[in-house]
Enzyme design. Structure first.
Site, PDB file in Angstrom:
ATOM      1  N   PRO A 291     -29.276  58.020 -29.358  1.00 22.12           N
ATOM      2  CA  PRO A 291     -29.411  58.319 -30.997  1.00 22.12           C
ATOM      3  C   PRO A 291     -30.819  58.075 -31.462  1.00 22.12           C
ATOM      4  CG  PRO A 291     -27.320  57.385 -30.392  1.00 22.12           C
ATOM      5  CD  PRO A 291     -28.172  57.263 -29.112  1.00 22.12           C
ATOM      6  N   GLU A 292     -31.278  59.015 -32.430  1.00 26.83           N
ATOM      7  CA  GLU A 292     -32.515  58.795 -32.880  1.00 26.83           C
ATOM      8  C   GLU A 292     -32.373  58.336 -34.349  1.00 26.83           C
ATOM      9  OE1 GLU A 292     -35.289  62.000 -32.620  1.00 26.83           O
ATOM     10  OE2 GLU A 292     -34.744  62.803 -30.898  1.00 26.83           O
TER      11      GLU A 292
ATOM     12  N   ARG B  15     -20.522  53.932 -21.582  1.00 32.15           N
ATOM     13  CA  ARG B  15     -21.662  53.703 -20.680  1.00 32.15           C
ATOM     14  C   ARG B  15     -22.249  52.277 -20.757  1.00 32.15           C
ATOM     15  NH1 ARG B  15     -24.690  59.445 -21.526  1.00 32.15           N
ATOM     16  NH2 ARG B  15     -22.636  60.674 -21.764  1.00 32.15           N
TER      17      ARG B  15
END
Length: 296
Positions: free
Chosen positions: A2-3, A126
């Site tokens: 995510p940015e 993850r």
């Protein structure tokens, strides 16, 4: 990963539920995520009121009373889910599957406020995300924040600042923009978009946007305006929602439909009157999408 717009979207989604609420209990269902969770994490934060939610670069900041801040990073697949006692529904359009598997619910914030009791659940299949705890007064000394550049949404990012950082740099423009010491939180997707909007090649030297006397050229002004615009539009649209990213209400952002160059290899350039084709090159191991005809 995510940015900045994605993390800002998460912050805005969590704020109405978390800000002002009492963190009655922090439930840790495993001792680590990407890294070990802070020592005595639950004990240190339980019973504290959440003073506010902030963001620094791509990190979510949960400020607690008593000068403590939880630093959270979403990693590749991390997300937060809100469950209030009065509403167990998950509104929003699910354009991509999200993880609802309880075995990936690793950290649970048990909250109580005038809205009632509820939970905010951190899910991360993850486990590339992480959380840390630090005194708010020492936040700037946290290793991940030392040396970070200004936010792309703040007033500190202007043409004079970038002219000082770019002067004398033979480094490719895209690499210079991805340097978190230059601009904090600016990532691969939005650098590609900003360079396309400002008609600048990702391979040109950063110093070419600065005059011999250290003044910003007009191309640098266009670049700063493009960075601000693309970030603002992405935040307004709820982030890019690529791959695993989801908003806290379960819906996905729509800015990916507004990408003009990112992930459009082989497609016609959308710049009016251009007629070129979007290409992909690899810079420092990252895909760069651009139009060689109109980005010089």
């Amino acid at each position: 990963m995510p940015e900045l717009p994605e993390v800002e979207t998460v912050r805005r989604g969590l704020a109405p539920v978390m800000e002002g609420a009492m963190l009655e209990r922090l439930e840790l269902r495993r001792p680590d995520l990407r890294f070990p969770l802070p020592e005595r994490f639950s004990e240190k934060v339980a019973g504290r009121r959440i003073a506010g939610l902030g963001r620094r670069a791509k990190y979510l900041l949960i400020d607690l009373e008593g000068d403590l801040t939880i630093i959270a990073h979403l990693g590749m697949s991390g997300s937060f889910r809100i469950e209030m006692a009065s509403d167990q529904s998950m509104p929003g359009d699910f354009h991509l599957p999200r993880s609802k598997d309880g075995k990936h619910d690793h950290v649970v914030f048990h909250l109580r406020s005038d809205k009632g009791e509820g939970r905010v659940i951190y899910n991360d299949p993850r486990r590339f995300g992480f959380m840390d705890l630090i005194e708010r007064s020492r936040l700037d000394l946290w290793p991940g924040f030392v040396g970070l550049g200004p936010e792309p949404t703040g007033n500190s990012l202007d043409t004079d600042y970038l002219a000082r950082r770019f002067a004398g740099k033979a480094q490719p423009l895209k690499s210079a923009l991805l340097d978190q010491r230059v601009i904090a939180g600016l990532g691969n997707i939005y650098v590609c978009e900003a360079l396309w909007r400002s008609h600048l090649s990702p391979a040109r030297a950063a110093a070419t946007l600065v005059t011999p006397t250290g003044k910003p050229k007009k191309q640098l002004t266009a670049l700063v305006e493009a960075i601000r615009a693309v970030i603002a539009e992405a935040i307004a649209a709820g982030g890019s929602s690529l791959r695993d990213h989801i908003q806290t209400d379960g819906s996905l952002g729509y800015f990916q439909h507004s990408f003009r160059v990112y992930d459009r290899e082989g497609e016609p350039c959308q710049s009016p009157g251009c007629g070129g084709t979007v290409q992909r090159i690899v810079q420092s191991g990252r895909s760069t999408f651009f139009c060689a005809d109109c980005q010089k």
